[in-house]
Design an enzyme around this catalytic site. Structure first.
Site, PDB file in Angstrom:
ATOM      1  N   LYS A  70       5.889   0.138 -12.326  1.00  0.00           N
ATOM      2  CA  LYS A  70       6.400   0.086 -10.940  1.00  0.00           C
ATOM      3  C   LYS A  70       7.215   1.328 -10.611  1.00  0.00           C
ATOM      4  O   LYS A  70       7.172   1.823  -9.495  1.00  0.00           O
ATOM      5  CB  LYS A  70       7.241  -1.179 -10.763  1.00  0.00           C
ATOM      6  CG  LYS A  70       7.710  -1.422  -9.345  1.00  0.00           C
ATOM      7  CD  LYS A  70       6.567  -1.844  -8.446  1.00  0.00           C
ATOM      8  CE  LYS A  70       6.945  -1.950  -6.991  1.00  0.00           C
ATOM      9  NZ  LYS A  70       5.781  -1.796  -6.108  1.00  0.00           N
ATOM     10  N   GLU A  96      -5.577   4.780   0.956  1.00  0.00           N
ATOM     11  CA  GLU A  96      -4.732   3.700   0.439  1.00  0.00           C
ATOM     12  C   GLU A  96      -5.576   2.493   0.012  1.00  0.00           C
ATOM     13  O   GLU A  96      -5.338   1.904  -1.046  1.00  0.00           O
ATOM     14  CB  GLU A  96      -3.691   3.323   1.508  1.00  0.00           C
ATOM     15  CG  GLU A  96      -2.750   2.189   1.122  1.00  0.00           C
ATOM     16  CD  GLU A  96      -2.000   2.407  -0.176  1.00  0.00           C
ATOM     17  OE1 GLU A  96      -2.001   3.515  -0.727  1.00  0.00           O
ATOM     18  OE2 GLU A  96      -1.435   1.417  -0.672  1.00  0.00           O
ATOM     19  N   TRP A 153      20.926  -7.587  -1.602  1.00  0.00           N
ATOM     20  CA  TRP A 153      20.056  -6.427  -1.779  1.00  0.00           C
ATOM     21  C   TRP A 153      20.406  -5.513  -0.616  1.00  0.00           C
ATOM     22  O   TRP A 153      20.109  -5.812   0.533  1.00  0.00           O
ATOM     23  CB  TRP A 153      18.600  -6.870  -1.751  1.00  0.00           C
ATOM     24  CG  TRP A 153      17.703  -5.896  -2.415  1.00  0.00           C
ATOM     25  CD1 TRP A 153      17.579  -5.681  -3.756  1.00  0.00           C
ATOM     26  CD2 TRP A 153      16.808  -4.986  -1.789  1.00  0.00           C
ATOM     27  NE1 TRP A 153      16.661  -4.699  -3.994  1.00  0.00           N
ATOM     28  CE2 TRP A 153      16.169  -4.252  -2.815  1.00  0.00           C
ATOM     29  CE3 TRP A 153      16.472  -4.713  -0.479  1.00  0.00           C
ATOM     30  CZ2 TRP A 153      15.230  -3.265  -2.561  1.00  0.00           C
ATOM     31  CZ3 TRP A 153      15.533  -3.731  -0.220  1.00  0.00           C
ATOM     32  CH2 TRP A 153      14.930  -3.022  -1.259  1.00  0.00           C
ATOM     33  N   ASN A 211      21.741 -13.230   5.147  1.00  0.00           N
ATOM     34  CA  ASN A 211      20.533 -12.443   4.847  1.00  0.00           C
ATOM     35  C   ASN A 211      20.000 -11.901   6.155  1.00  0.00           C
ATOM     36  O   ASN A 211      20.061 -12.592   7.171  1.00  0.00           O
ATOM     37  CB  ASN A 211      19.422 -13.322   4.245  1.00  0.00           C
ATOM     38  CG  ASN A 211      19.723 -13.714   2.828  1.00  0.00           C
ATOM     39  OD1 ASN A 211      20.719 -13.299   2.243  1.00  0.00           O
ATOM     40  ND2 ASN A 211      18.851 -14.540   2.263  1.00  0.00           N
ATOM     41  N   GLY A 212      19.419 -10.711   6.112  1.00  0.00           N
ATOM     42  CA  GLY A 212      18.824 -10.153   7.320  1.00  0.00           C
ATOM     43  C   GLY A 212      19.679  -9.047   7.898  1.00  0.00           C
ATOM     44  O   GLY A 212      20.538  -8.483   7.210  1.00  0.00           O
ATOM     45  N   ARG A 261      13.942 -11.949  -7.393  1.00  0.00           N
ATOM     46  CA  ARG A 261      13.682 -11.288  -6.112  1.00  0.00           C
ATOM     47  C   ARG A 261      14.373  -9.928  -6.006  1.00  0.00           C
ATOM     48  O   ARG A 261      14.145  -9.185  -5.070  1.00  0.00           O
ATOM     49  CB  ARG A 261      14.194 -12.169  -4.969  1.00  0.00           C
ATOM     50  CG  ARG A 261      13.430 -13.455  -4.832  1.00  0.00           C
ATOM     51  CD  ARG A 261      14.274 -14.495  -4.125  1.00  0.00           C
ATOM     52  NE  ARG A 261      14.703 -14.044  -2.811  1.00  0.00           N
ATOM     53  CZ  ARG A 261      14.087 -14.370  -1.693  1.00  0.00           C
ATOM     54  NH1 ARG A 261      13.047 -15.149  -1.705  1.00  0.00           N
ATOM     55  NH2 ARG A 261      14.526 -13.935  -0.537  1.00  0.00           N
ATOM     56  N   HIS A 299     -22.366  16.140   2.292  1.00  0.00           N
ATOM     57  CA  HIS A 299     -22.153  17.416   1.603  1.00  0.00           C
ATOM     58  C   HIS A 299     -22.080  17.234   0.085  1.00  0.00           C
ATOM     59  O   HIS A 299     -21.586  18.114  -0.609  1.00  0.00           O
ATOM     60  CB  HIS A 299     -20.890  18.088   2.146  1.00  0.00           C
ATOM     61  CG  HIS A 299     -20.987  18.396   3.606  1.00  0.00           C
ATOM     62  ND1 HIS A 299     -21.841  19.357   4.115  1.00  0.00           N
ATOM     63  CD2 HIS A 299     -20.392  17.823   4.693  1.00  0.00           C
ATOM     64  CE1 HIS A 299     -21.739  19.386   5.436  1.00  0.00           C
ATOM     65  NE2 HIS A 299     -20.874  18.456   5.811  1.00  0.00           N
ATOM     66  N   CYS A 332      17.958 -10.562  -0.343  1.00  0.00           N
ATOM     67  CA  CYS A 332      19.200 -11.280  -0.638  1.00  0.00           C
ATOM     68  C   CYS A 332      18.918 -12.763  -0.880  1.00  0.00           C
ATOM     69  O   CYS A 332      17.963 -13.318  -0.355  1.00  0.00           O
ATOM     70  CB  CYS A 332      20.134 -11.185   0.548  1.00  0.00           C
ATOM     71  SG  CYS A 332      20.398  -9.516   1.125  1.00  0.00           S
ATOM     72  N   LYS A 368      -5.809   0.825  -3.872  1.00  0.00           N
ATOM     73  CA  LYS A 368      -5.592  -0.589  -4.228  1.00  0.00           C
ATOM     74  C   LYS A 368      -6.769  -1.105  -5.048  1.00  0.00           C
ATOM     75  O   LYS A 368      -6.586  -1.815  -6.035  1.00  0.00           O
ATOM     76  CB  LYS A 368      -5.427  -1.466  -2.968  1.00  0.00           C
ATOM     77  CG  LYS A 368      -4.202  -1.231  -2.136  1.00  0.00           C
ATOM     78  CD  LYS A 368      -2.899  -1.637  -2.785  1.00  0.00           C
ATOM     79  CE  LYS A 368      -2.246  -0.557  -3.549  1.00  0.00           C
ATOM     80  NZ  LYS A 368      -1.301   0.341  -2.968  1.00  0.00           N
ATOM     81  N   GLU A 388      -6.594   0.388  -8.596  1.00  0.00           N
ATOM     82  CA  GLU A 388      -5.446  -0.061  -9.382  1.00  0.00           C
ATOM     83  C   GLU A 388      -5.592  -1.472  -9.898  1.00  0.00           C
ATOM     84  O   GLU A 388      -5.270  -1.750 -11.048  1.00  0.00           O
ATOM     85  CB  GLU A 388      -4.197  -0.109  -8.488  1.00  0.00           C
ATOM     86  CG  GLU A 388      -3.512   1.142  -8.220  1.00  0.00           C
ATOM     87  CD  GLU A 388      -2.290   0.864  -7.358  1.00  0.00           C
ATOM     88  OE1 GLU A 388      -1.191   1.001  -7.878  1.00  0.00           O
ATOM     89  OE2 GLU A 388      -2.434   0.500  -6.178  1.00  0.00           O
TER      90      GLU A 388
HETATM   91  C1  F6R Z   1       0.421   2.315  -5.801  1.00  0.00           C
HETATM   92  C2  F6R Z   1       1.791   2.610  -6.158  1.00  0.00           C
HETATM   93  C3  F6R Z   1       2.118   3.982  -6.602  1.00  0.00           C
HETATM   94  C4  F6R Z   1       3.466   4.432  -6.008  1.00  0.00           C
HETATM   95  C5  F6R Z   1       3.889   5.797  -6.581  1.00  0.00           C
HETATM   96  C6  F6R Z   1       5.169   6.287  -5.952  1.00  0.00           C
HETATM   97  O1  F6R Z   1       0.243   0.978  -5.430  1.00  0.00           O
HETATM   98  O2  F6R Z   1       2.645   1.758  -6.087  1.00  0.00           O
HETATM   99  O3  F6R Z   1       1.115   4.878  -6.278  1.00  0.00           O
HETATM  100  O4  F6R Z   1       3.321   4.504  -4.620  1.00  0.00           O
HETATM  101  O5  F6R Z   1       4.058   5.688  -7.959  1.00  0.00           O
HETATM  102  O6  F6R Z   1       6.205   5.381  -6.172  1.00  0.00           O
HETATM  103  P1  F6R Z   1       7.513   5.417  -5.302  1.00  0.00           P
HETATM  104  O7  F6R Z   1       7.147   5.080  -3.907  1.00  0.00           O
HETATM  105  O8  F6R Z   1       8.421   4.409  -5.924  1.00  0.00           O
HETATM  106  O9  F6R Z   1       8.061   6.826  -5.377  1.00  0.00           O
END
Ligand code: F6R
Length: 609
Positions: free
Chosen positions: A604, A481, A74, A100-101, A27, A504, A2, A485, A488
């Site tokens: 995204k 994970e 938000w 906010n919060g 944001r 193995h 927000c 990163k 990516e």
């Molecule tokens: C990696 C990343 C993607 C998402 C995936 C699922 O950094 O952002 O692997 O995690 O595309 O996206 P959501 O969580 O939006 O369903």
């Protein structure tokens, strides 16, 4: 997240505050509103959706005022609707509030207020806060006193601004964890939740501190601390350009979001993990339903899938309830077996990932009970699930997910603790999980303070042609994970697997120049991991180990050591080790000159199957 804006001075105030929240648009938000003095009263104008919707309303009303507040919301409590948008009035429409919060005790307060005859127009915690301040105003007759007394009745992390129809040129602002910044002008003053909203008007700012309260008129700001003692106003001069201000002074949104994780977890746990260790998940399944689940099936993609793997570690080790974690893109084609006593948890930051949405619909066709763990309020997945727990991490702008991952894991820990009430769970593990979850934001802060050491290691290893990410138990979930990163954003090929699997087959890939990042956060498997480290080193590989501060044994074997604070719950320790991996990927990508916030070929929100 927000946005808050406020202005008092000779300019057309509504135009100023609308411009300020426009500058916070990056944001993310889903509704917006303004409040200003209009004749004898306060006028509130607000609209769900884009700022252009609010703009249309403003253009038709043509407000004229010398004092105004504005908010872009938000959603957290209540969906993104006109009614839930801020500002909110108190019971007698004397006072308007933006916030906010999260007010953690909003539910108890709402019950108290209802018993005294209060009625509400929205589903928000903010309206409850406005009514509390309104009650205090009836007693004190002063807006500043009403806010001072009112916030003592509120629990949570918030920043709040109030105006009153009887005090037409005063804004009262209070900060309790969420950011709030005062902008100092000449014959005018401003406030905002973030610096970019102030920069076109002033570069002299005061960042309010925890517990501060400000009473702002056009000629004066009285700033006081939580005890009511007046503080000296000492503005700082900001010479950032607008773009770096949007990133909070960080070079990339990814780095900003990595550093936002302690606060994201505080927000996520706020009102849910209580001080006494109890868990309160309001409006999310009945006690009977929680007790009825015999198996958990997690459906998700990418980072959210990795959060699910960490959830599996928690729920299986603490509750001994079986958990299956399935890629959403595979779920539909694998003729899934679902039983009536299954809880299907669907995890998604965006709430719009089509693979996950389709899998969710299929789970519903099988009549499974579904729980969404989602960041974006009102998104398709949130709407489709039987129940939803919002992770409350705030908008994530960088394509690569960081703070959403941590908040997804924290939310799964809450689910685990909620389910622990029913089963013959391991009490010591529950105790440790609860305590370490409470400490998690502070532990994260310690990890982030060590960023410069990680940047130095990145400098030594960023030319690696291949990186392994290896661990055992919950550390494997963390490595999945960390490796994602690195792929990516730094475009380095990775192989992530249980450390014991190397011999193995994959060990054949190890040669000089290859880097293996080990996460080793469980003392029970430490010696086995050390053997695996030796296997890599014997073949010319370089080892970077993420280990607890106390682990001298592993430190002795590794080429590079990244330390994290000691944690007594293995899944929380492993989840913590993801932060150094995020930072390592970030610094490697930066050294390689990669496009960090928008990596090639990725989006995204993935809305194609
Ligand atoms: C990696 C990343 C993607 C998402 C995936 C699922 O950094 O952002 O692997 O995690 O595309 O996206 P959501 O969580 O939006 O369903």
């Amino acid at each position: 997240m927000c946005g808050i804006a406020g202005y008092v001075g000779p300019r057309e105030a509504v135009t100023v505050v609308f411009d300020q929240i426009t500058r916070l648009e990056y944001r993310g938000y889903d509704s917006a509103g303004v409040a200003y003095k209009n004749g004898d009263g306060i006028k509130v104008l607000k609209r769900a959706g884009k700022l252009s919707n609010l703009k249309q309303l403003l253009d038709s009303e043509k407000p004229k005022a010398q004092m105004a507040i504005a908010h872009s919301r938000w959603a957290t409590h209540g969906g993104p609707t006109d009614q839930n948008a801020h500002p909110h009035f108190d019971q007698h429409e004397l006072i308007a509030v933006i916030h906010n919060g999260i007010i953690e005790n909003y539910y108890e307060l709402a019950q108290e207020l209802k018993a005294r005859g209060h009625t509400f127009k929205s589903e928000t915690d903010t309206e409850i806060a406005a009514h509390v301040i309104g009650e205090e105003y009836e007693i004190t007759g002063s807006l500043a006193d009403a806010v001072r007394r009112g916030v003592k009745r509120l629990r949570g992390a918030f920043a709040m601004v109030a105006i009153c129809k009887n005090e037409p040129d005063t804004l009262v602002a209070v900060r309790n964890a969420s950011p709030l910044i005062l902008g100092i002008g000449s014959g005018e003053n401003f406030l905002a939740s973030d610096i970019p909203a102030l920069l076109p008007y002033t570069r002299e700012v005061v960042v309010m501190e925890e517990g501060d309260l400000a009473v702002m008129t056009r000629d004066r700001i009285r700033l006081e601390d939580a005890q009511g003692k007046e503080k000296l106003i000492q503005p700082m001069h900001v010479d950032w350009n607008i773009e770096s201000a949007e990133k909070g002074g960080f070079e990339h949104f990814m780095l900003k979001e990595i550093h936002e994780q302690p606060d994201a977890i505080r927000q996520c746990l706020s009102g849910r993990l209580l001080k006494d260790g109890g868990v309160q998940l309001l409006n999310c399944f009945s006690d009977e339903e929680w007790k009825s689940f015999e198996r958990v099936v997690v459906i998700a993609c990418g980072t959210a899938y990795h959060a699910g793997l960490m959830g599996k570690q928690m729920i299986e080790s603490v509750l001994r309830v079986p958990v299956e974690v399935i890629y959403a893109s595979e779920f539909r084609y694998n003729n899934p077996i679902l039983r009536p006593a299954d809880l299907v948890i669907v995890i998604s930051q965006s709430g719009e990932t089509i693979d996950t949405l389709v899998a969710l619909k299929l789970a519903k066709e099988h009549r499974a009970k579904t729980l969404g763990i989602v960041n974006v309020v009102g998104s398709s997945i949130a709407r489709e699930c039987d129940e939803v727990l919002y992770i409350q991490a705030g908008p994530e702008i960088c394509v690569a997910s960081t703070k959403a991952y941590s908040a997804q894991v924290a939310t799964l820990a809450l689910v685990c603790l909620q389910m622990a009430r029913k089963s013959a769970a391991d009490q010591e593990k529950i105790f440790n999980l609860t305590r370490e979850l409470q400490r998690l934001p502070n532990l994260m802060e310690t990890c982030l303070e060590r960023e410069s050491q990680i940047a130095e290691i990145a400098n030594q290893i960023h030319r690696a042609p291949l990186m392994f990410f290896l661990g055992r138990g919950a550390d494997v979930a963390a490595c999945m994970e960390g490796a994602l990163k690195m792929k990516e954003i730094a475009y380095i090929p990775t192989q992530e697997s249980p450390a014991g699997e190397m011999k193995h087959g994959p060990l054949a890939l190890v040669e000089s120049g290859v880097v293996a990042v080990f996460a080793s956060t469980n003392p029970l498997t430490r010696e086995k991991v050390i053997s695996n480290i030796k296997e890599i080193k014997a073949r010319g590989g370089t080892v970077a180990a993420i280990i607890f501060d106390s682990d001298e044994q592993t430190a002795h074997e590794a080429d590079f050591v990244i330390r994290i604070p000691h944690v007594d719950s293995p899944p929380i320790g492993a989840a913590l080790s993801v932060l150094p991996m995020q930072l390592l990927a970030y610094h490697v990508a930066r050294l390689k000159g990669c496009e960090i916030d928008q990596p090639r070929n990725l989006a995204k929100s993935v809305t194609v199957e």
